[in-house]
Design an enzyme around this catalytic site. Structure first.
Site, PDB file in Angstrom:
ATOM      1  CB  CYS A   1      34.277  18.304  -7.485  1.00  0.00           C
ATOM      2  SG  CYS A   1      34.044  17.701  -9.165  1.00  0.00           S
TER       3      CYS A   1
ATOM      4  CB  CYS B   1      24.589   8.629 -21.514  1.00  0.00           C
ATOM      5  SG  CYS B   1      24.880   9.263 -23.159  1.00  0.00           S
TER       6      CYS B   1
END
Length: 179
Positions: free
Chosen positions: A135, A155
């Site tokens: 997406c 991260c």
């Protein structure tokens, strides 16, 4: 602009390097558009706003960053998987999660075809942004200071992720807003 021998030579060297990289099996980092399933989930801005909590919208769709140490997922080390909070794409196995001490959930390796890398020059520095391959939502960044075996630290923003415990069936996306 005037073409000089120097600019022609520099251009030729650059093209040669690109050709050589391809000849020796080097592969460029994947981009969202080049991965299988890319772009299969898309919504209007209004639909994204209705589907996501305000904080998720800011992080996933506007590339914001949540406050460090604010996500309960940062210290969750249960068996399972981490999926995209926007589209349920499978992103990371829980077995690749580690405590980076940075205040954000960190992983040393994504699942195949889960994420895409995009060059990010924001904040006056060059970084590699990580997006959902399905997406195109912003998830976080990757750095080269992670543990073995990859040496990478993905991260991630906790609000961009949804934890799926091992052995459970994920709830259908869109049945409730996550905060």
């Amino acid at each position: 602009m005037m073409t000089t021998r120097r600019t022609l030579l520099a251009g030729g060297i650059g093209l040669g390097a690109v050709y050589a990289a391809g000849s020796f099996g080097f592969s460029w980092p994947a981009t969202a558009a080049s991965l299988p399933g890319a772009g299969t989930v898309s919504h209007t801005d209004g639909e994204w706003r209705a589907m996501l909590s305000p904080q998720q919208y800011e992080v996933l769709r506007r590339a914001d960053t949540e406050m460090p140490f604010s996500s309960p997922l940062d210290h969750l080390f249960a068996a399972g998987r981490y999926d995209c909070a926007a589209c349920d794409n499978q992103l990371f196995a829980a077995s690749t999660k580690f405590d980076s001490g940075t205040g954000w959930p960190s992983f040393f390796e994504p699942l195949p075809h889960g994420v895409a890398q995009v060059s990010d020059g924001s904040l006056g520095m060059q970084r590699t942004e990580i997006r959902c391959a399905r997406c195109d939502s912003h998830l976080g960044h990757v750095f080269d200071d992670g543990p073995r075996p990859t040496g990478l630290r993905y991260c991630m923003n906790g609000v961009a992720l949804r934890f799926i415990p091992a052995g459970s069936t994920p709830q259908a996306k869109g049945t409730e807003k996550q905060t």
